[in-house]
Design an enzyme around this catalytic site. Sequence first.
Site, PDB file in Angstrom:
ATOM      1  N   CYS A  53      16.748  -6.398  25.002  1.00 30.36           N
ATOM      2  CA  CYS A  53      17.230  -7.093  23.817  1.00 30.36           C
ATOM      3  C   CYS A  53      16.535  -8.449  23.671  1.00 30.36           C
ATOM      4  O   CYS A  53      15.983  -8.992  24.615  1.00 30.36           O
ATOM      5  CB  CYS A  53      18.731  -7.310  23.831  1.00 30.36           C
ATOM      6  N   ARG A  94      10.375  -6.863  24.997  1.00 27.85           N
ATOM      7  CA  ARG A  94      11.591  -6.733  25.789  1.00 27.85           C
ATOM      8  C   ARG A  94      12.236  -5.355  25.643  1.00 27.85           C
ATOM      9  O   ARG A  94      13.129  -5.007  26.409  1.00 27.85           O
ATOM     10  CB  ARG A  94      12.597  -7.825  25.389  1.00 27.85           C
ATOM     11  N   ASN A 113      23.278 -10.702  23.959  1.00 29.47           N
ATOM     12  CA  ASN A 113      22.583  -9.915  24.985  1.00 29.47           C
ATOM     13  C   ASN A 113      23.468  -9.839  26.211  1.00 29.47           C
ATOM     14  O   ASN A 113      24.171 -10.807  26.531  1.00 29.47           O
ATOM     15  CB  ASN A 113      21.262 -10.579  25.398  1.00 29.47           C
ATOM     16  N   GLY A 114      23.400  -8.714  26.931  1.00 32.94           N
ATOM     17  CA  GLY A 114      24.170  -8.592  28.153  1.00 32.94           C
ATOM     18  C   GLY A 114      25.166  -7.457  28.086  1.00 32.94           C
ATOM     19  O   GLY A 114      25.116  -6.599  27.203  1.00 32.94           O
ATOM     20  N   GLU A 123       3.065   1.652  43.269  1.00 32.73           N
ATOM     21  CA  GLU A 123       2.830   0.949  42.020  1.00 32.73           C
ATOM     22  C   GLU A 123       1.888   1.738  41.112  1.00 32.73           C
ATOM     23  O   GLU A 123       2.087   1.781  39.889  1.00 32.73           O
ATOM     24  CB  GLU A 123       2.252  -0.443  42.313  1.00 32.73           C
ATOM     25  N   LYS A 148       2.745   3.022  37.250  1.00 33.91           N
ATOM     26  CA  LYS A 148       1.925   2.729  36.065  1.00 33.91           C
ATOM     27  C   LYS A 148       1.658   3.996  35.257  1.00 33.91           C
ATOM     28  O   LYS A 148       1.620   3.970  34.035  1.00 33.91           O
ATOM     29  CB  LYS A 148       0.580   2.099  36.484  1.00 33.91           C
ATOM     30  N   GLU A 158       5.248   5.268  33.561  1.00 38.52           N
ATOM     31  CA  GLU A 158       5.951   4.436  32.594  1.00 38.52           C
ATOM     32  C   GLU A 158       5.224   4.327  31.260  1.00 38.52           C
ATOM     33  O   GLU A 158       5.870   4.118  30.233  1.00 38.52           O
ATOM     34  CB  GLU A 158       6.247   3.054  33.164  1.00 38.52           C
ATOM     35  N   HIS A 216       6.634  17.947  54.638  1.00 40.61           N
ATOM     36  CA  HIS A 216       8.094  18.050  54.719  1.00 40.61           C
ATOM     37  C   HIS A 216       8.686  18.397  53.367  1.00 40.61           C
ATOM     38  O   HIS A 216       9.756  17.889  52.998  1.00 40.61           O
ATOM     39  CB  HIS A 216       8.681  16.752  55.272  1.00 40.61           C
ATOM     40  N   LYS A 237      11.122  -5.050  29.079  1.00 43.05           N
ATOM     41  CA  LYS A 237      10.350  -5.922  29.951  1.00 43.05           C
ATOM     42  C   LYS A 237      11.233  -6.587  30.996  1.00 43.05           C
ATOM     43  O   LYS A 237      10.900  -6.631  32.168  1.00 43.05           O
ATOM     44  CB  LYS A 237       9.646  -6.993  29.103  1.00 43.05           C
TER      45      LYS A 237
END
Length: 626
Positions: A2, A27, A112-113, A499, A503, A506, A522, A621
């Site tokens: 938001c 965001r 927001n929240g 990481e 990338k 996402e 395994h 974000k």
Amino acid sequence: MCGIVGYVGNKQAGPILMEGLAKLEYRGYDSAGVAVRDGEKEAEVVKTLGRLQNLIEKTDGGNALAGTCGIGHTRWATHGAPSRQNAHPHVSGNCTGSGSGKVESLVVGVHNGIIENYQELKAKMERHGYVFYSQTDTEVLIKLVDYYYKKYKVGPIDALAKTIVRVRGSYALAVMFKDIPGKIFVARKDSPMIIGKNEKETFLASDVPAILNHTRQVYYIGNLEMAELSAGQVTFYNLDGDTVEKEATTIEWDAEAAEKGGFEHFMMKEIYEQPRVTLDTLHKYIREEGNSYRVDLSEVGITDDDIRAFSQIYIAACGSAWHVGMQAQYVMEELTDLPVRVELASEFRYRKAKLTPGSLVIIVSQSGETADSLAALRMAKEKGLKTMAIVNVVGSSIAREADYCMYTLAGPEISVATTKAYSCQLICSYLLAVKFGQVRGTVTADDYKKYISELLSIPSKIEATLSDKERIQWFASKYANAHDIFFIGRGIDYAICLEGSLKIKEISYIHSEAYAAGELKHGTISLIEDGTLVIGVLTQQDLYEKTLSNMMECKSRGAYLMGLTAYGKYDVEDNVNFAVYVPRTDEHFIGVLAIVPLQLLGYYLSVSKGLDVDKPRNLAKSVTVE
């Protein structure tokens, strides 16, 4: 998640609100809306579903909205599905909330929240005759402000104070009152909020880029604090309604740093900024003394005596920052005599572990507002442990509340998929490892000099790595239709894989997983079939042959292999289908180089599929809610 903007001044508010919301698109959001007041007239509310461009077109870029005072919001759905009814701003009246136009309500606001007890509060409000048109917790919050304002016949600040002592959760709240034109009132707990001003205007936003074109003077409002905004003025209050004095912070980086600068996407721009920002971060903490260099953490606030006193290190973080912690764990444990444990902040805060007294808890967060990481920091402080923040945003909550703060100099990062902030966080973790080892006597004087020299060489080596982008682009176009990609590595290479895999998934939406190479047998190797892409990271000499052997096991089952290693290991081409190389450096620090080709691979996969690189679906974000 938001975004909030607000403006009160001597100019038309609508275009300024649209500009600010555009700067906060990174965001993540699914709807957008604004409320603008023209003097004493009713607020005009406009809300749209989908991209901000829909709101811009509906309001002629904000020009169709008369008035010099307004608030705006981009919503990422939590309570209630994405819809115009659930979009912000919300009002205290009993309207449908689905349309646009003048709103006959005493209070209009954005938030927001997460309000955790919103259902309990909603039931209370319904008993007092309030009717709800949305499924959001925000509408409950706005109506609660209205209730206290009317019932106790108090001023806006007192009404906000009575409201926030009743709610549980997090919020950055901005409201306008019908009978108080030309003013915005705000309150904050945990969710990010900044306030900026110049002589004739005052601005409100979730993050600095939204207002940087208008002012560099920024105030950070604290937890359980409120503020009254009018043209060119801001007054802060605590929960008792007493005024609070605050010093403005001057934002040093240029507004142009938040623009694309000729690149097609912010992500590629930020990948290319890595040589500069890693060098800036290194120069912040490395001092030249004669013919040698030293790591200086005086700005962090930590002393040599502090470093000697620690018995253990915990690193708590989320997402890419957690991957930084995973890599830092290997480096710190090798260079110091300290045990290091890496925790997902969302688990660390709830796991009832017995934390070792005398430990240091390092919180890694780009925004400095990550909800789970902030909660982990507070839990550590409650248990009497020292805390250190590695963050990118000056004055953020985590930065302010930690005992020690180590800032990265990545500058504004707009793309949702982090690149340069991640690299700067790695640089900070390397510097900490070298400094801790030197102070605690586990790094010799010769190694100390060697490590600093290696660190200072990294920015130019990142630049050299970027020169291989055309080959990676070709490879990405070949595998853009892949359904599954697996990464394997050992030790530091495994942390790099984590990481790299993130990338891919996402921004390209390709299923991708990272595994410690020894775990393949395994269970995971059962997923390998003809044409499955397996990417092996092979930067650690001691583990090179073992990981390569694991890659061969995949190849024998039909996998297509990509190998990522250092210059000089050209024999890898005898075994893999496609090889990528990065410059040689000390193996402790090679992760900051090895991630660059994987960032490029994720980027080019996304571009090849025609996806929105900078704003991937369902992601935000800054994750400021649980």
